[in-house]
Structures are given as C-alpha cells and as structure tokens.
Scaffold this active site. Sequence first.
Site, PDB file in Angstrom:
ATOM      1  N   HIS A  34      23.658 -15.567  26.120  1.00  6.44           N
ATOM      2  CA  HIS A  34      23.044 -14.763  27.180  1.00  6.44           C
ATOM      3  C   HIS A  34      22.675 -15.571  28.420  1.00  6.44           C
ATOM      4  O   HIS A  34      22.463 -14.994  29.497  1.00  6.44           O
ATOM      5  CB  HIS A  34      21.803 -14.049  26.627  1.00  6.44           C
ATOM      6  CG  HIS A  34      21.426 -12.808  27.375  1.00  6.44           C
ATOM      7  ND1 HIS A  34      21.628 -12.632  28.732  1.00  6.44           N
ATOM      8  CD2 HIS A  34      20.850 -11.656  26.958  1.00  6.44           C
ATOM      9  CE1 HIS A  34      21.187 -11.450  29.102  1.00  6.44           C
ATOM     10  NE2 HIS A  34      20.714 -10.833  28.050  1.00  6.44           N
ATOM     11  N   ASP A  62      40.786  -0.458  32.288  1.00  4.98           N
ATOM     12  CA  ASP A  62      42.150  -0.024  31.984  1.00  4.98           C
ATOM     13  C   ASP A  62      42.980  -1.255  31.617  1.00  4.98           C
ATOM     14  O   ASP A  62      43.345  -2.059  32.473  1.00  4.98           O
ATOM     15  CB  ASP A  62      42.752   0.697  33.199  1.00  4.98           C
ATOM     16  CG  ASP A  62      44.137   1.259  32.914  1.00  4.98           C
ATOM     17  OD1 ASP A  62      44.650   1.077  31.787  1.00  4.98           O
ATOM     18  OD2 ASP A  62      44.719   1.879  33.827  1.00  4.98           O
TER      19      ASP A  62
END
Length: 493
Positions: free
Chosen positions: A173, A425
């Site tokens: 993180h 996509d």
Amino acid sequence: MASFFGSKHAAPAPGDRVRPLHFFEDSLLVQGNNMAVSLVFNEVLDPEKLRQALESLVKRPGWERLGGRLKTNASGKIEWHIPVNFTAERPAITFVYVNHGVPAASHPAASKIPKPSTKPAVVGDPDNLADIAWEPGYKPNGIKDYLNTDRPVLGLRVNSFDDKTIVTLQWQHVTFDALGMQYVVESWCAMLWGKVSDILTPLSPDSDPFDVLAQGTRPASEQHVLADRQVGLGGMLRWGLGYGVDMFVRAKENRIVCVPESYWRPQLEKALEELRAEAVANGEDVAKVFLTENDVLTAWILQSTVRQMAPNPERLVAASIAMSLRKAFEGDLIPFAARQPYVGNAFGWANVLVRAGDVVSKPLSWLACQIRSAINQQGTRAQHEAYYSMVRSSGIGLPIVVFGDGGMAQVGFSNWSKAGLFDLDFAPARKDLRNNNQPCRPSYVQENHGPVKPVDGFFILGKDSQSNYWTSAYKVKGSWDKFQEQLDKAFKT
C-alpha cells in the site's frame, strides 16, 4: 515461500536510486496492508501480453518507482531502492501465471466467484479466492513481506481457466492509493492498446509534495469544522478497547454485497425528490440540490450497518469517508492530473457524526445529505490543512484524527468507483479474436488485503456493465446474517 519473497537479507544493489519514504508512505496505516485486486474476465486472455504491457509501463521514464524495492537502512528507516535498469534477474514486477486447465466451474475456488443478484444481497466471500489472488497459503504480513528482499512492490498474477481469466494486481500500500491505482491501470490498458502517446509521465518521486502537511511549514488558515469533536485520550482508550478488540481480537468474516440498479436508482431518485421538495418548502434554490450515486449508496450501507447493530438510539455513529487530496491541491502542491498525475498516496477523510436513532429513523435522503455536506465542507484545501495540523499535534503517530466519543460505532468507507476497474477494456489480450470487435471488460472485481482488517470498513468497488454496484467488508463473525436480514427488510419496503 522463500523463493517468492527472495532473500530476507538481500543487500542493496549498486546503482539503485535511494529515496526516503514520503509522508503518506511512512505510516503503519499503509504499511500494514498488502493489496490484491482481482479482475474476472469471461474470456481467455494472453498472460504474456498482460505482463509485457505492465512491465513496459513500469520501465517508462517516471514510472520506475512502481518497480522499486523497500529496504531498511543502517538507522532502521525504510527507504526506496529503485533500480536504474530492470533486467531478467531484477524484473520490474513480480509475475506468476497459473493455467488450471479446467472450466472455472470445476475449480474449487473459481466456482465460487460471486454472481450478480436481482435484489441487494450478500453474494459471496472474497476470501474464497484468496489462494488465487495470492500464492496458495500466503498470509499477508504487511510491509515486512517486502523489506530487505529484492521483491518489486508491484506484482501481477494471472490464473487461466478454459472459460475465464482472473487477473490480479498486487501491491504494497505504500505504492499508491485508489486514485493512484486508477492512473496505473488506465496506463496499463493504454500500453496494452499501443496508445503510448496517451500515457502521461507521473510526478517525480524525488521529493515529497505533501511534506508541508507533515512539517506544518504552511500554517492552517482556518480551524477544522470538527475541531471541538476530537476524541481525547480517555475517549481514545475506551474506543480502542471496543473497536480495537473487534479489529484485532475477534473472529471476522469477509463478504461482498451486490446492489442492483433496479434497487439503488429508485433510492437515488426518491432521495433527490425529497430534497427538492424540502428546498421548495424552505424557499431555497431547487437547482442546488445535488447528490451522487455514491452518496446514496454510502448512506444506504451506513443505514443497513447501523440497523444490523441495533444500537442504543443515543449512541453516536462515526462514518469516516476516505478522500483523495489531489483535487484540492492540484495547481498548488501537485500539478494538474491532466498534465502530470501524482501516483502515490494522498488521502484525507470526511467525517460524519450522527445519532444512531437518526440514522435508522430518518429518510435515506437526510443521511445522504449529511454525507454530501461533510464531503463538500471537509474536502477543501483549507480543511485538509487544518486536519493535518491536528494530526501533527495529536501525537498518535498515524495520519488520522478520531472524532466523536469513546463509545461510538465506527464505519469506514473507501470508494474505488473513480478507479474505473469495471471499465477497463483488455480486448487486445484476448486469445479468441472472433469477438475482437467487442470490448473485453471485467464481469466481477474484488479486493483482498491484509493483515489489518478493520471491522465495517467498506470498499465500494464500482459499478459493473449491468450497473450493479459491488461493496465488500469484514464484519465480526455472525454479523453478516443480521446484515442480510436488514437488506431483506429494506427490499420489501
């Protein structure tokens, strides 16, 4: 496992660019969690194309930090070691590919991938896919898993089935937050499509743009709106004994909830209608009435959670909503994202303090309005500066301030909708080119993290192609059945 993490005492490589951790990185709040986001595609994708695109991104000028290593120096301080050149021996990312060779329905974990529901429902357990998102048997141990190894902070894991592909992005993180992730995945996608000219160069990690918040070199110009609600030492001890025990001691369960459009959209429309009617009654400008989909969704989750708790009506409820600092400080501490995005951690919070009785009895529009007001009020540059002025004086060692009282119920929210994970996509990576004129988007998205797992800390993962919203959280074991009961009651009414 040792081969996965590398040597526990790997020496710094000659020539590495050594950089100190930034303010938002030098905190247990981010160091305490390793992250994995899994994207499920209902098609077979080429893992090499995915790897090459991500590796090529990290090797681009300005992006090399994503291939950095984390090491402790002689003083015990953690610092970045960023290779000047990535090689086969020192790759830009970790990469693992597993071909299971069976349909997903035949695999013990992949067969449990949650499916959308026709009403708000708890539809699965993200931890069922933990051994797919991580190496089997791996239990995240925070930044310790990366320290003094030669493991890059960014990893890619691809699991293939005869009819699906699960693409998992892993990171420590300290590397970036949710909006930082947006820049990473969008640029990864652009690289996959060959749209290299669309990829911007991030702000250099050589200096910390938010150091002024850490050092207080620019004094706050106003007081925080909740300054008089900060929890004192006695309250913190009492709160820690309650919420802290839930988080660190009691058994917890992870679940994911699907909220279909057929449910959330009428809630949004009803809330807006009620607020417009209220504006008319008060002689106010109806055009100023504004709520987002996520305002209503957050209010609905909060209301369902508090109803599940069945608390004393007078008990205080504190909702902490994570916010990115980027918009507030663009053109000031950081450049505008359209020119040079900041790929790192930069977060603050909007805090909503309300009575439990009001949460469960008042209309959803009222609660959504409290959330929107808190975001608007506390999301300004001056309020963020006031907040971090309080952080500096709090002395608790974390970039947070706790507002409310020692007996409050705490609910947290991290909204990843802007990361656009469901909108990616990956069509150039599909193996079957017969459908190549169609987008290839994730049908399902989830996150796994650890080892710090706050109770009732909700991740709003975004909206899929069917406009279903997805959210996940950990709750104390046995609480999810009660939560589902509340969902069923809300759906009936």
